[in-house]
Design an enzyme around this catalytic site. Structure first.
Site, PDB file in Angstrom:
ATOM      1  N   GLY A  46      43.457-118.703 -30.878  1.00 32.66           N
ATOM      2  CA  GLY A  46      44.819-118.543 -30.375  1.00 32.66           C
ATOM      3  C   GLY A  46      45.280-119.909 -29.930  1.00 32.66           C
ATOM      4  N   GLU A  47      46.215-119.953 -28.998  1.00 30.83           N
ATOM      5  CA  GLU A  47      46.638-121.247 -28.465  1.00 30.83           C
ATOM      6  C   GLU A  47      45.895-121.504 -27.153  1.00 30.83           C
ATOM      7  OE1 GLU A  47      47.944-123.205 -31.185  1.00 30.83           O
ATOM      8  OE2 GLU A  47      48.085-124.095 -29.197  1.00 30.83           O
ATOM      9  N   SER A  48      45.077-122.535 -27.139  1.00 36.87           N
ATOM     10  CA  SER A  48      44.238-122.781 -25.961  1.00 36.87           C
ATOM     11  C   SER A  48      45.083-123.079 -24.722  1.00 36.87           C
ATOM     12  CB  SER A  48      43.263-123.925 -26.232  1.00 36.87           C
ATOM     13  OG  SER A  48      43.962-125.125 -26.480  1.00 36.87           O
ATOM     14  N   CYS A  78      37.238-121.350 -31.869  1.00 36.70           N
ATOM     15  CA  CYS A  78      38.405-122.238 -31.984  1.00 36.70           C
ATOM     16  C   CYS A  78      39.026-122.505 -30.609  1.00 36.70           C
ATOM     17  CB  CYS A  78      39.402-121.657 -32.976  1.00 36.70           C
ATOM     18  SG  CYS A  78      40.681-122.810 -33.479  1.00 36.70           S
ATOM     19  N   ARG A 105      41.127-131.613 -30.138  1.00 38.01           N
ATOM     20  CA  ARG A 105      41.965-130.535 -30.678  1.00 38.01           C
ATOM     21  C   ARG A 105      42.601-130.972 -31.996  1.00 38.01           C
ATOM     22  NH1 ARG A 105      46.375-128.611 -26.722  1.00 38.01           N
ATOM     23  NH2 ARG A 105      46.703-127.173 -28.449  1.00 38.01           N
ATOM     24  N   ILE A 134      41.402-123.245 -38.791  1.00 34.57           N
ATOM     25  CA  ILE A 134      42.858-123.213 -38.664  1.00 34.57           C
ATOM     26  C   ILE A 134      43.274-124.124 -37.516  1.00 34.57           C
ATOM     27  CG2 ILE A 134      44.840-121.727 -38.173  1.00 34.57           C
ATOM     28  CD1 ILE A 134      43.218-119.461 -39.495  1.00 34.57           C
ATOM     29  N   ARG A 135      43.902-125.247 -37.864  1.00 35.24           N
ATOM     30  CA  ARG A 135      44.253-126.253 -36.833  1.00 35.24           C
ATOM     31  C   ARG A 135      43.045-126.401 -35.889  1.00 35.24           C
ATOM     32  NH1 ARG A 135      49.551-127.432 -35.111  1.00 35.24           N
ATOM     33  NH2 ARG A 135      48.823-127.010 -33.014  1.00 35.24           N
ATOM     34  N   HIS A 170      36.390-119.417 -37.551  1.00 30.65           N
ATOM     35  CA  HIS A 170      36.710-118.030 -37.193  1.00 30.65           C
ATOM     36  C   HIS A 170      35.922-117.020 -38.024  1.00 30.65           C
ATOM     37  CE1 HIS A 170      40.297-119.095 -34.819  1.00 30.65           C
ATOM     38  NE2 HIS A 170      40.554-119.997 -35.737  1.00 30.65           N
ATOM     39  N   GLU A 172      35.479-114.094 -37.332  1.00 28.11           N
ATOM     40  CA  GLU A 172      36.192-112.806 -37.194  1.00 28.11           C
ATOM     41  C   GLU A 172      37.246-112.608 -38.275  1.00 28.11           C
ATOM     42  OE1 GLU A 172      36.619-115.427 -35.311  1.00 28.11           O
ATOM     43  OE2 GLU A 172      38.734-115.678 -34.723  1.00 28.11           O
TER      44      GLU A 172
END
Lengths: 189, 308
Positions: A46-48, A78, A105, A134-135, A170, A172
């Site tokens: 997600g967004e940390s 992530c 990051r 992903i990023r 990821h 998942e």
């Protein structure tokens, strides 16, 4: 055994689905009361910055830190890896700061550079795992007691320190249950 | 790593694939449970990031101003988009006009993380949307119903959002669109298999995607909400109705206290099931954005009817 999945923001539903597929009891964690009675915690992608701020606003960070110090296993993917790190390069963002690692990051670039690759993962030597990045962050430095579980292209992308596990990718988002099963073994030990 | 290995050899050794369907939809999945905020400059972008936005939409003007000023609304100046990209670490999205693949190519060249092929801008093509499979950058598109959503996914959209009626501060259209989408998903999921082709025909939707919904009971890509969200309660309502995240356009920076409102909407999306917490975050936020009654807008003022 009940595994909590931090559900403040991010791909928590994918972790819940993975745990359901394996057949482990799982619970979404949003509030302090949700944390009671879980034996382990997954911090999703997600967004940390978002997850870190919400954790701090609702005092989940203190509670999670206390549980981790008592030995509760935590697995971060992530954003989860970033939140577990003591050092985040160039950032003062809120974090758990439990693992003796320094992360960078968006280390591979912006979304257009996001990729998948077959990467070696030490606990599953029989064949690589399909890493979805992903990023994604990387681990730039590890402290004593941190075991490197995966390197891709010379970059550290999975680490373990005691009861803590972190991957830059990821699992998942794939059908491969092996990384989650490895984490579940950590809980049983 | 062994030295002297060319990057090409490395790529085949690790079977590296960039910009796959999984990495595109994956980014959309990472944004779930979050708020994507419209911003027009670096300062607003930082306020959004500080409030806990999961991404920002880089614009020259928010929808409320586009609506007020009229004329042709186009892709933003790349300089503004770049300034916003440099100001924050969270993903940055930007809008291109419906069907304007040259604008989309420019946005991809800038390196934006998501492209919104948006009805808020004046459509460039009234017949064809962008072929989104041809791009490495993932796309989000608006939809009013399930047929429209599936046509956009068929073209390669990695995320769907309700269109709502942007720039009005009025949630009624977003509610209508989300209910329509969720109702047809439930209908397809419970329909017998031999009725799926007739449903695909009726919705004018790709058959394979109808079959996929029949099997999974959900949209094949994340389903977000946009167009009219002005308060934490609006955001919570959309989450209850099935949105997995929300876009807030004019709702934040056209309100009297953007910093507090932004934070309150972020909290409301995470805690939408908790009325006491929603009551707490909704207190004393000041004036919401100036709003419009959608029923009093003339047909040519409606944005949701752009695209098909």
């Amino acid at each position: 055994m009940t595994v909590g999945v931090l559900a403040l923001q991010g791909d928590f539903a994918e972790h819940m689905a993975m745990l359901a597929r394996i057949g482990v009891e799982a619970r979404e964690v949003r509030k302090l009361s949700d944390l009671e009675g879980v034996d382990a915690l997954i911090i999703p992608g997600g967004e940390s910055t978002t997850i870190g701020k919400l954790m701090a606003r609702y005092e989940l960070d203190k509670a999670i830190r206390a549980r981790a110090e008592q030995g509760m296993p935590i697995y971060g993917t992530c954003a989860g890896m970033i939140l577990l790190a003591k050092d985040i390069e160039g950032s003062q963002q809120p974090r758990l700061g439990l693992m003796d690692i320094a992360v960078v990051r968006n280390a591979f670039g912006r979304q257009i550079e996001s990729f998948e690759a077959d990467i070696p993962f030490k606990p599953t030597p029989e064949r690589p795992v399909r890493g979805v990045f992903i990023r994604a962050p990387i681990v730039a430095k590890v402290g004593k007691g941190v075991e490197v579980l995966s390197e891709f292209d010379g970059k550290i992308v999975a680490v373990k320190q005691g009861n803590l596990l972190a991957t830059a990718f990821h699992p998942e988002l794939t059908d491969d249950e092996r990384v989650h099963r490895y984490f579940l073994e950590m809980i049983q030990k | 790593m062994t030295p002297n290995v060319s990057s090409h050899e490395q790529e085949s050794r690790y079977a590296v694939q960039k910009a796959t369907w999984r990495t595109k939809v994956g980014l959309a999945e990472m944004l779930r449970g979050g708020v994507i905020m419209d911003v027009v400059n670096a300062e607003q972008a930082q306020i959004a990031e500080e409030a806990g936005a999961v991404a920002v939409m880089a614009l020259e003007r928010v929808p409320a101003d586009i609506r007020r000023e009229g004329g042709v609304a186009r892709m933003s100046d790349p300089l503004i988009i770049e300034e916003i990209m440099n100001a924050v670490t969270i993903p940055v999205m930007a809008k291109c006009r419906i069907g304007h693949f040259a604008e989309a190519m420019i946005l991809e060249a800038l390196g934006v993380d998501f492209i919104d092929e948006s009805e808020v801008l004046t459509p460039a093509d009234e017949e064809h949307h962008v072929n989104k499979h041809a791009f490495k950058t993932p796309f989000v598109c608006g939809a009013r119903d399930l047929g429209e959503a599936l046509r956009r996914i068929g073209e390669g959209a990695a995320m769907i959002r309700t269109k709502g009626e942007a720039g009005t501060g009025n949630i009624v259209e977003a509610v209508r669109h989300m209910r329509a989408i969720m109702k047809d998903i439930r209908r397809i999921h419970s329909a017998p298999e031999d009725e799926l082709m007739a449903i695909a025909k009726q919705l004018q939707a790709p058959y394979d995607l109808v079959v996929e919904i029949h099997q999974t009971g959900r949209l094949p890509v994340p389903n977000f909400s946009a167009g009219g969200i002005a308060t934490p309660a609006d955001a919570a309502l959309m989450m209850w109705l099935g949105a997995e995240a929300v876009f807030v356009g004019s709702g934040i920076f056209k309100s009297s206290d953007p910093v507090r409102r932004a934070r309150a909407i972020v909290d409301a999306v995470t805690y939408y099931r908790e009325p006491e917490m929603l009551a707490e975050v909704s207190k004393g936020l000041g004036e919401a954005m100036p709003s419009l009654d959608v029923r009093k807008l003339a047909e040519e003022e409606l944005m949701a009817v752009r695209g098909w």
